[in-house]
Write a protein that holds these residues in place. Structure first.
Motif, PDB file in Angstrom:
ATOM      1  N   GLU A   1     -27.123  21.829 -27.852  1.00  0.00           N
ATOM      2  CA  GLU A   1     -28.139  21.067 -28.596  1.00  0.00           C
ATOM      3  C   GLU A   1     -29.575  21.300 -28.144  1.00  0.00           C
ATOM      4  OE1 GLU A   1     -26.151  17.326 -27.858  1.00  0.00           O
ATOM      5  OE2 GLU A   1     -25.142  17.128 -29.803  1.00  0.00           O
ATOM      6  N   GLN A   2     -29.569  21.801 -26.837  1.00  0.00           N
ATOM      7  CA  GLN A   2     -31.033  21.914 -26.340  1.00  0.00           C
ATOM      8  C   GLN A   2     -31.358  23.217 -27.004  1.00  0.00           C
ATOM      9  OE1 GLN A   2     -30.103  21.804 -22.180  1.00  0.00           O
ATOM     10  NE2 GLN A   2     -30.700  19.585 -22.077  1.00  0.00           N
TER      11      GLN A   2
ATOM     12  N   SER B   1     -18.527  18.303 -23.202  1.00  0.00           N
ATOM     13  CA  SER B   1     -19.984  17.699 -23.289  1.00  0.00           C
ATOM     14  C   SER B   1     -21.195  18.569 -22.798  1.00  0.00           C
ATOM     15  CB  SER B   1     -20.036  16.337 -22.599  1.00  0.00           C
ATOM     16  OG  SER B   1     -19.768  16.295 -21.376  1.00  0.00           O
ATOM     17  N   ASP B   2     -20.869  19.143 -21.543  1.00  0.00           N
ATOM     18  CA  ASP B   2     -22.192  19.842 -20.937  1.00  0.00           C
ATOM     19  C   ASP B   2     -22.479  21.110 -21.735  1.00  0.00           C
ATOM     20  OD1 ASP B   2     -19.376  21.032 -20.265  1.00  0.00           O
ATOM     21  OD2 ASP B   2     -20.395  21.864 -18.654  1.00  0.00           O
TER      22      ASP B   2
ATOM     23  N   GLU C   1     -32.504  22.663 -30.726  1.00  0.00           N
ATOM     24  CA  GLU C   1     -33.911  22.040 -30.417  1.00  0.00           C
ATOM     25  C   GLU C   1     -34.877  22.904 -30.367  1.00  0.00           C
ATOM     26  OE1 GLU C   1     -35.836  18.548 -27.866  1.00  0.00           O
ATOM     27  OE2 GLU C   1     -33.845  18.453 -28.355  1.00  0.00           O
TER      28      GLU C   1
ATOM     29  N   VAL D   1     -21.739  21.599 -25.147  1.00  0.00           N
ATOM     30  CA  VAL D   1     -22.466  20.678 -26.341  1.00  0.00           C
ATOM     31  C   VAL D   1     -23.709  20.498 -26.173  1.00  0.00           C
ATOM     32  CG1 VAL D   1     -22.333  18.874 -28.245  1.00  0.00           C
ATOM     33  CG2 VAL D   1     -20.057  20.020 -27.380  1.00  0.00           C
ATOM     34  N   THR D   2     -24.167  19.905 -25.064  1.00  0.00           N
ATOM     35  CA  THR D   2     -25.524  19.363 -24.596  1.00  0.00           C
ATOM     36  C   THR D   2     -26.404  20.806 -24.633  1.00  0.00           C
ATOM     37  OG1 THR D   2     -24.674  17.443 -23.425  1.00  0.00           O
ATOM     38  CG2 THR D   2     -27.074  18.318 -22.758  1.00  0.00           C
ATOM     39  N   THR D   3     -25.802  21.675 -24.032  1.00  0.00           N
ATOM     40  CA  THR D   3     -26.694  23.015 -23.966  1.00  0.00           C
ATOM     41  C   THR D   3     -26.816  23.511 -25.361  1.00  0.00           C
ATOM     42  OG1 THR D   3     -25.935  23.374 -21.713  1.00  0.00           O
ATOM     43  CG2 THR D   3     -26.763  25.535 -23.017  1.00  0.00           C
TER      44      THR D   3
ATOM     45  N   ILE E   1     -24.093  23.212 -34.703  1.00  0.00           N
ATOM     46  CA  ILE E   1     -25.156  22.478 -34.597  1.00  0.00           C
ATOM     47  C   ILE E   1     -26.197  22.935 -35.650  1.00  0.00           C
ATOM     48  CG2 ILE E   1     -26.798  21.915 -32.867  1.00  0.00           C
ATOM     49  CD1 ILE E   1     -24.097  21.409 -31.792  1.00  0.00           C
TER      50      ILE E   1
END
Length: 90
Positions: free
Chosen positions: A61-62, A54-55, A65, A57-59, A30
């Protein structure tokens, strides 16, 4: 970028020998940004194929960020401090 089967991916071929030694089966990378520009990469590896759902990957990405926000904040504070120092020494 998620690589679900690291040792089968042509783009990771230069690192296959090391990946085999340490048991890497999948990875996720990321981008970390500072003021929008990529300045680093957060790379995470797993010993399980298809680990990065996906869960997860979402974490990640957070997390990226939040780190990027922190990099922006540190750079802004540093610039402000330098400006203050210049103003005080003038």
């Amino acid at each position: 970028m998620v690589t679900s089967h690291y040792l089968e991916e042509r783009t990771t071929q230069p690192w296959h020998a090391v990946a085999r030694q340490v048991g890497v089966q999948s990875s996720a990378s990321i981008a970390l940004r500072q003021f929008g520009a990529v300045v680093a990469t957060l790379a995470v590896y797993s010993d399980e194929p298809d680990f990065f759902k996906s869960d997860i990957v979402t974490t990640l990405e957070q997390v990226a960020e939040a780190v990027s926000f922190g990099l922006d904040d540190l750079a802004t504070r540093s610039s402000l401090q330098q400006a203050q120092d210049r103003a005080l020494s003038a």
